[in-house]
Design a protein around this motif. Sequence first.
Motif, PDB file in Angstrom:
ATOM      1  N   GLY A  58      67.448  49.313   2.116  1.00 54.28           N
ATOM      2  CA  GLY A  58      67.537  49.059   0.902  1.00 54.28           C
ATOM      3  C   GLY A  58      68.416  49.662  -0.158  1.00 54.28           C
ATOM      4  O   GLY A  58      68.412  49.465  -1.309  1.00 54.28           O
ATOM      5  N   GLN A  59      69.249  50.908   0.402  1.00 56.17           N
ATOM      6  CA  GLN A  59      70.180  51.412  -0.274  1.00 56.17           C
ATOM      7  C   GLN A  59      71.594  51.041   0.008  1.00 56.17           C
ATOM      8  O   GLN A  59      71.915  51.348   1.014  1.00 56.17           O
ATOM      9  N   MET A  72      75.388  52.936  -4.460  1.00 54.95           N
ATOM     10  CA  MET A  72      75.669  51.544  -5.345  1.00 54.95           C
ATOM     11  C   MET A  72      74.575  50.905  -5.539  1.00 54.95           C
ATOM     12  O   MET A  72      73.508  51.067  -5.098  1.00 54.95           O
ATOM     13  N   LYS A  73      74.515  50.097  -6.754  1.00 53.74           N
ATOM     14  CA  LYS A  73      73.334  49.444  -7.108  1.00 53.74           C
ATOM     15  C   LYS A  73      73.949  47.985  -7.234  1.00 53.74           C
ATOM     16  O   LYS A  73      74.896  47.531  -7.573  1.00 53.74           O
ATOM     17  N   SER A  74      72.847  46.884  -6.779  1.00 55.74           N
ATOM     18  CA  SER A  74      72.897  45.621  -7.081  1.00 55.74           C
ATOM     19  C   SER A  74      73.074  45.345  -8.463  1.00 55.74           C
ATOM     20  O   SER A  74      72.431  45.592  -9.447  1.00 55.74           O
ATOM     21  N   ILE A  75      74.272  44.522  -8.703  1.00 54.13           N
ATOM     22  CA  ILE A  75      74.547  43.925 -10.260  1.00 54.13           C
ATOM     23  C   ILE A  75      74.308  42.673 -10.310  1.00 54.13           C
ATOM     24  O   ILE A  75      74.122  42.179 -11.244  1.00 54.13           O
ATOM     25  N   ARG A  76      74.353  41.723  -9.230  1.00 53.03           N
ATOM     26  CA  ARG A  76      73.865  40.517  -9.266  1.00 53.03           C
ATOM     27  C   ARG A  76      73.806  40.212  -7.805  1.00 53.03           C
ATOM     28  O   ARG A  76      74.218  40.803  -6.950  1.00 53.03           O
ATOM     29  N   GLU A  81      77.854  47.781  -7.496  1.00 56.86           N
ATOM     30  CA  GLU A  81      78.747  48.447  -8.066  1.00 56.86           C
ATOM     31  C   GLU A  81      78.379  49.970  -7.945  1.00 56.86           C
ATOM     32  O   GLU A  81      77.153  50.332  -7.939  1.00 56.86           O
ATOM     33  N   GLY A  82      79.232  50.901  -7.795  1.00 57.23           N
ATOM     34  CA  GLY A  82      79.094  52.580  -8.155  1.00 57.23           C
ATOM     35  C   GLY A  82      80.066  53.113  -8.423  1.00 57.23           C
ATOM     36  O   GLY A  82      81.267  52.753  -8.520  1.00 57.23           O
ATOM     37  N   ASP A  96      81.518  42.822  -3.129  1.00 57.48           N
ATOM     38  CA  ASP A  96      81.216  41.420  -3.280  1.00 57.48           C
ATOM     39  C   ASP A  96      80.892  40.830  -1.884  1.00 57.48           C
ATOM     40  O   ASP A  96      81.920  40.467  -1.136  1.00 57.48           O
ATOM     41  N   LEU A  97      79.794  40.882  -1.397  1.00 53.16           N
ATOM     42  CA  LEU A  97      79.526  40.266  -0.012  1.00 53.16           C
ATOM     43  C   LEU A  97      79.484  38.791  -0.043  1.00 53.16           C
ATOM     44  O   LEU A  97      79.430  38.192   1.002  1.00 53.16           O
TER      45      LEU A  97
END
Length: 120
Positions: A58-59, A72-76, A81-82, A96-97
């Motif tokens: 989850g990280q 990094m953190k999920s922004i959508r 983004e980090g 962007d996966l």
Amino acid sequence: MFKKIAPLVLAGLMPLAAAAQQDVEVTFRFKENPNSISGCIQMDSSFTREHTFRIANGQAEVKSAGGIDVKMKSIRPNVYEGRFDLGRMNIIYTADLGATPPTLVAQSQDGGCKWNAVKA
């Protein structure tokens, strides 16, 4: 009626939630960007190395052999983004996966320096 449908909707969403938690690893290689300001081009050797984007337990993070390690953190959905402080410059990494092919961008906060990566 809602009481009958709600469990079905939740059951249908459970596989999506499980997929979002799966471990992922994608290797990227940055390319030089001739539109970056000259001071940025001098840093190309640090950024044009292979970078690995990874989601584990989850990280999310990006790492490179050059010592870059960005949490990094999920922004959508499917976009992370980090930030990485490089002396006086703050570099923003965006993965962007969901894009085809997946993308990784590193750019200075003011946008004057930018590197785009391609999936290796």
